[in-house]
Design a protein around this motif. Structure first.
Motif, PDB file in Angstrom:
ATOM      1  N   LEU A   4     -17.646 -23.043  19.925  1.00 62.11           N
ATOM      2  CA  LEU A   4     -16.452 -23.317  20.728  1.00 62.11           C
ATOM      3  C   LEU A   4     -15.380 -24.003  19.887  1.00 62.11           C
ATOM      4  N   PHE A   5     -15.811 -24.868  18.980  1.00 70.21           N
ATOM      5  CA  PHE A   5     -14.858 -25.563  18.113  1.00 70.21           C
ATOM      6  C   PHE A   5     -14.119 -24.573  17.215  1.00 70.21           C
ATOM      7  N   VAL A   6     -14.842 -23.635  16.621  1.00 66.99           N
ATOM      8  CA  VAL A   6     -14.209 -22.629  15.763  1.00 66.99           C
ATOM      9  C   VAL A   6     -13.170 -21.835  16.556  1.00 66.99           C
ATOM     10  N   LYS A   7     -13.499 -21.520  17.802  1.00 65.35           N
ATOM     11  CA  LYS A   7     -12.599 -20.717  18.636  1.00 65.35           C
ATOM     12  C   LYS A   7     -11.333 -21.486  19.023  1.00 65.35           C
ATOM     13  N   PHE A   8     -11.480 -22.783  19.332  1.00 59.83           N
ATOM     14  CA  PHE A   8     -10.352 -23.544  19.878  1.00 59.83           C
ATOM     15  C   PHE A   8      -9.772 -24.581  18.912  1.00 59.83           C
ATOM     16  N   LYS A   9     -10.212 -24.565  17.668  1.00 60.49           N
ATOM     17  CA  LYS A   9      -9.777 -25.586  16.714  1.00 60.49           C
ATOM     18  C   LYS A   9      -8.255 -25.646  16.577  1.00 60.49           C
ATOM     19  N   LYS A  10      -7.611 -24.505  16.395  1.00 54.84           N
ATOM     20  CA  LYS A  10      -6.160 -24.484  16.205  1.00 54.84           C
ATOM     21  C   LYS A  10      -5.425 -25.033  17.420  1.00 54.84           C
ATOM     22  N   HIS A  11      -5.887 -24.672  18.604  1.00 52.30           N
ATOM     23  CA  HIS A  11      -5.252 -25.149  19.837  1.00 52.30           C
ATOM     24  C   HIS A  11      -5.408 -26.665  19.971  1.00 52.30           C
ATOM     25  N   MET A  12      -6.583 -27.156  19.638  1.00 56.34           N
ATOM     26  CA  MET A  12      -6.830 -28.600  19.726  1.00 56.34           C
ATOM     27  C   MET A  12      -5.967 -29.353  18.709  1.00 56.34           C
ATOM     28  N   ALA A  13      -5.895 -28.806  17.493  1.00 54.08           N
ATOM     29  CA  ALA A  13      -5.093 -29.449  16.448  1.00 54.08           C
ATOM     30  C   ALA A  13      -3.619 -29.523  16.846  1.00 54.08           C
ATOM     31  N   LEU A  14      -3.112 -28.446  17.434  1.00 56.13           N
ATOM     32  CA  LEU A  14      -1.713 -28.435  17.885  1.00 56.13           C
ATOM     33  C   LEU A  14      -1.485 -29.476  18.971  1.00 56.13           C
ATOM     34  N   SER A  15      -2.458 -29.633  19.852  1.00 59.77           N
ATOM     35  CA  SER A  15      -2.356 -30.629  20.910  1.00 59.77           C
ATOM     36  C   SER A  15      -2.314 -32.044  20.335  1.00 59.77           C
ATOM     37  N   LEU A  16      -3.059 -32.267  19.254  1.00 61.15           N
ATOM     38  CA  LEU A  16      -3.112 -33.595  18.635  1.00 61.15           C
ATOM     39  C   LEU A  16      -1.838 -33.943  17.877  1.00 61.15           C
ATOM     40  N   LEU A  17      -0.992 -32.952  17.639  1.00 60.06           N
ATOM     41  CA  LEU A  17       0.273 -33.202  16.939  1.00 60.06           C
ATOM     42  C   LEU A  17       1.380 -33.664  17.888  1.00 60.06           C
ATOM     43  N   LYS A  18       1.093 -33.690  19.181  1.00 57.66           N
ATOM     44  CA  LYS A  18       2.108 -34.071  20.163  1.00 57.66           C
ATOM     45  C   LYS A  18       2.375 -35.579  20.122  1.00 57.66           C
ATOM     46  N   GLN A  19       3.457 -35.981  20.789  1.00 54.56           N
ATOM     47  CA  GLN A  19       3.858 -37.384  20.760  1.00 54.56           C
ATOM     48  C   GLN A  19       2.853 -38.292  21.476  1.00 54.56           C
ATOM     49  N   ASN A  20       2.169 -37.739  22.504  1.00 54.45           N
ATOM     50  CA  ASN A  20       1.180 -38.538  23.225  1.00 54.45           C
ATOM     51  C   ASN A  20      -0.155 -37.786  23.235  1.00 54.45           C
ATOM     52  N   PRO A  21      -0.841 -37.760  22.095  1.00 51.39           N
ATOM     53  CA  PRO A  21      -2.080 -36.972  21.996  1.00 51.39           C
ATOM     54  C   PRO A  21      -3.191 -37.538  22.870  1.00 51.39           C
ATOM     55  N   SER A  22      -4.037 -36.646  23.358  1.00 54.04           N
ATOM     56  CA  SER A  22      -5.162 -37.031  24.209  1.00 54.04           C
ATOM     57  C   SER A  22      -6.313 -37.543  23.352  1.00 54.04           C
ATOM     58  N   MET A  23      -6.835 -38.730  23.680  1.00 56.02           N
ATOM     59  CA  MET A  23      -7.983 -39.269  22.957  1.00 56.02           C
ATOM     60  C   MET A  23      -9.254 -38.490  23.298  1.00 56.02           C
ATOM     61  N   PHE A  24      -9.292 -37.877  24.494  1.00 55.47           N
ATOM     62  CA  PHE A  24     -10.442 -37.040  24.845  1.00 55.47           C
ATOM     63  C   PHE A  24     -10.496 -35.826  23.920  1.00 55.47           C
ATOM     64  N   ILE A  25      -9.340 -35.181  23.712  1.00 58.54           N
ATOM     65  CA  ILE A  25      -9.301 -34.016  22.822  1.00 58.54           C
ATOM     66  C   ILE A  25      -9.629 -34.439  21.386  1.00 58.54           C
ATOM     67  N   TYR A  26      -9.149 -35.606  20.981  1.00 55.68           N
ATOM     68  CA  TYR A  26      -9.450 -36.104  19.636  1.00 55.68           C
ATOM     69  C   TYR A  26     -10.962 -36.294  19.470  1.00 55.68           C
ATOM     70  N   ASP A  27     -11.603 -36.864  20.471  1.00 55.63           N
ATOM     71  CA  ASP A  27     -13.051 -37.065  20.400  1.00 55.63           C
ATOM     72  C   ASP A  27     -13.799 -35.729  20.397  1.00 55.63           C
ATOM     73  N   MET A  28     -13.314 -34.763  21.188  1.00 61.11           N
ATOM     74  CA  MET A  28     -13.941 -33.446  21.218  1.00 61.11           C
ATOM     75  C   MET A  28     -13.742 -32.718  19.881  1.00 61.11           C
ATOM     76  N   TYR A  29     -12.595 -32.953  19.260  1.00 59.53           N
ATOM     77  CA  TYR A  29     -12.330 -32.364  17.938  1.00 59.53           C
ATOM     78  C   TYR A  29     -13.354 -32.899  16.934  1.00 59.53           C
ATOM     79  N   LYS A  30     -13.573 -34.206  16.975  1.00 56.21           N
ATOM     80  CA  LYS A  30     -14.536 -34.818  16.048  1.00 56.21           C
ATOM     81  C   LYS A  30     -15.956 -34.305  16.312  1.00 56.21           C
TER      82      LYS A  30
END
Length: 297
Positions: free
Chosen positions: A262-288
């Motif tokens: 799932l990470f390989v499939k959604f990595k780019k989308h998650m990374a783009l989300s983390l570049l926003k001004q108010n990134p989600s800590m849940f998404i950051y933890d899921m990325y890790k």
């Protein structure tokens, strides 16, 4: 009486060093400031060479990059005084910073951690991820840090007795930055030494850009994988490092392969989300968690 150890990599430390020396003079503290450059660009070397002529400063440019663990061990070995104060180079200190450590200079066999905070306001939009991670996951009050003292330790701002530090040291087989302070805290705990926490934080001002911080997060996870391989039989490791605790659970449930796919499939989308001004800590933890699952695969 006090040796201040500041490992440097691409940071102008002139203002920090002058503040430290000024505070030491006001308190009549005999101070040595070790500045060891660990492979900075020539631009920063030129800036920091300007303070090498101060009588309190011991400035060295290392020929090869040592890494955050090894350079701290080297500075401790070279220090003249029994009190060692380690400060990250990208720190801003309060006017009474040394004064708050002063009562501990005459005590024996202890490690004192002062804490870390981040700027109250977001410095710039392109640093929103590092800033928010710092505010949410690192800026803990002294009362919270004292609840699990050896878990709450970080190597950015602490006082140690040279004799004690020489006995424990950082694990310099950890060549890249990442959780060497966690291992240090665990080793202290194994020897019955509880870290003392005080309210004396430095402000972390050297924030990476969002893209740089994502890359650094991946690098730290790669280092963590090596640490797990070396210290995996230590139960404290899984209690102290949250990502390992959750990874262990999904591994026991045989879900780590699914998470990695799932990470390989959604990595780019998650990374783009983390570049926003108010990134989600849940998404950051899921990325890790996803990245670590991929490494383990």
């Amino acid at each position: 009486m006090l040796s201040v150890c500041i490992p440097v990599y691409n940071v102008d430390v002139s203002s920090l060093v002058k503040d430290l020396i000024g505070q030491a003079h006001e308190l009549s503290i005999n101070i040595q400031v070790l500045i060891y450059d660990d492979g900075s660009s020539e631009t920063f070397k030129l800036i920091n060479r300007s303070i090498s002529n101060l009588k309190e400063v011991d400035y060295k440019e290392l020929k090869v990059n040592h890494g955050s663990a090894a350079i701290r061990n080297k500075m401790a070995a070279d220090a003249l005084h029994n009190n060692l104060l380690f400060i990250d180079s990208d720190s801003d200190i309060q006017k009474d910073y040394l004064q708050k450590y002063l009562p501990f200079l005459s005590k024996n066999k202890m490690i004192v951690y002062g804490g870390r905070i981040h700027p109250s306001k977001l410095p710039s939009k392109d640093k929103s991820l590092r800033w928010k991670v710092g505010k949410c996951k690192e800026d803990f009050s002294v009362s919270i840090r004292r609840k699990v003292p050896n878990k709450s330790f970080m190597s950015n701002n602490f006082l140690a007795k040279k004799q004690l530090f020489d006995r424990i040291k950082f694990d310099d087989t950890i060549e890249r930055s990442g959780h060497e302070d966690t291992i240090f805290g665990i080793e202290l705990e194994k020897q019955g030494i509880t870290i003392i926490h005080i309210d004396n934080p430095v402000t972390h001002i050297g924030l990476e850009s969002n893209q740089e911080f994502i890359q650094k997060t991946e690098q730290r996870l790669e280092t963590l994988k090596l640490i797990e391989q070396k210290y995996g039989d230590n139960k404290l490791l899984y209690e102290r490092i949250t990502i390992l605790k959750y990874y262990k659970k999904i591994e026991q449930l045989k879900l780590h392969f699914i998470i990695s796919r799932l990470f390989v499939k959604f990595k780019k989308h998650m990374a783009l989300s983390l570049l926003k001004q108010n990134p989600s800590m849940f998404i950051y933890d899921m990325y890790k968690l996803g990245y670590y699952s991929l490494l383990s695969k």
